[in-house]
Scaffold this motif. Sequence first.
Motif, PDB file in Angstrom:
ATOM      1  N   LEU A 109       0.678  -1.250  -0.003  1.00  0.00           N
ATOM      2  CA  LEU A 109       0.143  -0.047  -0.242  1.00  0.00           C
ATOM      3  C   LEU A 109       0.833   1.268   0.118  1.00  0.00           C
ATOM      4  O   LEU A 109       0.647   2.340  -0.729  1.00  0.00           O
ATOM      5  N   ALA A 110       2.099   1.161   0.604  1.00  0.00           N
ATOM      6  CA  ALA A 110       2.743   2.245   0.594  1.00  0.00           C
ATOM      7  C   ALA A 110       3.399   2.694  -0.489  1.00  0.00           C
ATOM      8  O   ALA A 110       3.438   3.621  -1.093  1.00  0.00           O
ATOM      9  N   GLN A 124      -5.360  11.112  -3.902  1.00  0.00           N
ATOM     10  CA  GLN A 124      -5.497   9.531  -3.731  1.00  0.00           C
ATOM     11  C   GLN A 124      -4.405   8.651  -3.197  1.00  0.00           C
ATOM     12  O   GLN A 124      -4.402   8.101  -2.246  1.00  0.00           O
ATOM     13  N   ALA A 125      -3.087   9.379  -3.312  1.00  0.00           N
ATOM     14  CA  ALA A 125      -1.877   8.888  -2.623  1.00  0.00           C
ATOM     15  C   ALA A 125      -2.100   9.036  -1.178  1.00  0.00           C
ATOM     16  O   ALA A 125      -1.762   8.085  -0.348  1.00  0.00           O
ATOM     17  N   LEU A 126      -2.602  10.276  -0.797  1.00  0.00           N
ATOM     18  CA  LEU A 126      -2.723  10.631   0.718  1.00  0.00           C
ATOM     19  C   LEU A 126      -3.624   9.508   1.330  1.00  0.00           C
ATOM     20  O   LEU A 126      -3.445   8.915   2.472  1.00  0.00           O
ATOM     21  N   ARG A 131      -4.544   4.845   4.700  1.00  0.00           N
ATOM     22  CA  ARG A 131      -5.297   3.503   4.725  1.00  0.00           C
ATOM     23  C   ARG A 131      -4.175   2.457   5.066  1.00  0.00           C
ATOM     24  O   ARG A 131      -4.419   1.554   6.029  1.00  0.00           O
ATOM     25  N   ALA A 132      -3.083   2.667   4.804  1.00  0.00           N
ATOM     26  CA  ALA A 132      -1.725   1.904   5.082  1.00  0.00           C
ATOM     27  C   ALA A 132      -1.290   1.856   6.646  1.00  0.00           C
ATOM     28  O   ALA A 132      -0.851   0.807   7.208  1.00  0.00           O
ATOM     29  N   GLN A 133      -1.542   2.969   7.011  1.00  0.00           N
ATOM     30  CA  GLN A 133      -1.178   3.219   8.500  1.00  0.00           C
ATOM     31  C   GLN A 133      -1.925   2.634   9.393  1.00  0.00           C
ATOM     32  O   GLN A 133      -3.195   2.520   9.207  1.00  0.00           O
ATOM     33  N   THR A 134      -1.438   2.085  10.813  1.00  0.00           N
ATOM     34  CA  THR A 134      -2.237   1.763  11.804  1.00  0.00           C
ATOM     35  C   THR A 134      -1.825   2.466  13.027  1.00  0.00           C
ATOM     36  O   THR A 134      -0.535   2.639  13.326  1.00  0.00           O
ATOM     37  N   ASP A 139       3.974   3.431  11.346  1.00  0.00           N
ATOM     38  CA  ASP A 139       5.025   3.165  10.443  1.00  0.00           C
ATOM     39  C   ASP A 139       6.085   4.549  10.191  1.00  0.00           C
ATOM     40  O   ASP A 139       5.324   5.300   9.682  1.00  0.00           O
ATOM     41  N   TRP A 140       6.982   4.721  10.849  1.00  0.00           N
ATOM     42  CA  TRP A 140       7.795   6.093  10.194  1.00  0.00           C
ATOM     43  C   TRP A 140       7.825   6.178   8.898  1.00  0.00           C
ATOM     44  O   TRP A 140       7.936   7.428   8.360  1.00  0.00           O
ATOM     45  N   ARG A 141       8.170   5.349   7.937  1.00  0.00           N
ATOM     46  CA  ARG A 141       8.184   5.509   6.701  1.00  0.00           C
ATOM     47  C   ARG A 141       6.877   6.057   6.052  1.00  0.00           C
ATOM     48  O   ARG A 141       6.919   6.859   5.240  1.00  0.00           O
ATOM     49  N   LEU A 142       5.659   5.595   6.527  1.00  0.00           N
ATOM     50  CA  LEU A 142       4.383   6.128   6.083  1.00  0.00           C
ATOM     51  C   LEU A 142       4.113   7.721   6.405  1.00  0.00           C
ATOM     52  O   LEU A 142       3.639   8.369   5.724  1.00  0.00           O
ATOM     53  N   LYS A 143       4.540   7.803   7.974  1.00  0.00           N
ATOM     54  CA  LYS A 143       4.594   9.103   8.359  1.00  0.00           C
ATOM     55  C   LYS A 143       5.554  10.263   7.328  1.00  0.00           C
ATOM     56  O   LYS A 143       4.737  11.074   7.225  1.00  0.00           O
ATOM     57  N   SER A 144       6.590   9.818   6.977  1.00  0.00           N
ATOM     58  CA  SER A 144       7.288  10.582   6.087  1.00  0.00           C
ATOM     59  C   SER A 144       6.687  10.518   4.788  1.00  0.00           C
ATOM     60  O   SER A 144       6.850  11.825   4.336  1.00  0.00           O
TER      61      SER A 144
END
Length: 269
Positions: A109-110, A124-126, A131-134, A139-144
């Motif tokens: 998903l990321a 859409q990317a946001l 949706r991938a984050q929990t 996940d720090w990668r998703l936060k970034s």
Amino acid sequence: MAACVTSLRPALLRGAALVVIALAMAGCAAKSNLTTGSIARTSKPVGEMNATELRNAADSIGKAYEKNPRDPQTGMNYASVLRMNGRNDQALAVMQQVAISNPNNREVLAAYGKAQAAAGQLQQALDTILRAQTPDRPDWRLKSAEGAILDQLGRSGEARQRYREALDIQPNEPSVLSNLGMSYVLARDLKTAETYLRSAASQPGADSSVRQNLALAVGLQGRFQEAEAIARQELTAAQAEANVTYLRAMLTQQNAWKKLAANDSGNTN
């Protein structure tokens, strides 16, 4: 960084606002992890490839993808190389299929969100990244990545908050510090940007893309010789010359970058 520079040229030529997305979402560091080991991998780090080698890599990994389009790692590798070849729409199509086959895979998903951002589908990317984050296992990668998209959407305050949340999870992570620095480049606060980018470049895990961002921030302040010296670090002679040539062109393009640097003197962001 030569390969990353190649993939960023169209975005950078459209304006500074796309720099953060290109660097944070295209995943230059992740791409360089495609190494020898299977048919879906490449003979050397992608970040060290020239344009011909990148095209060959796309063909090779594409064949592996055709054999098993449901495999998440092959699909993500293929989409990454496609983006580095400037084939963003095709990369997005690949990740759409991989995401359908792996709807609960956060890494997929990321990567799908990255492909959407590279194709200009920012909202859409946001949505995909969120949706991938929990919340219970952020996940720090998703936060970034979320911060990079928010920066592109003009929501810089929220973006920097996400970068800082990522740093709370992964302290001193160079890619996040680099994204934070580039956020300040977009805001024309080049001195603050340089501070974060120098911190990013000093970290043990910093890759060439981080140093190229630092070179950009330094060059935008008119310190061109220093910027060129930074841009030439840890690259082959051919890669270094290509990066420096591009850096010069970018900094002088219609005087836009020089004006940006000149306007920085009174900035308080």
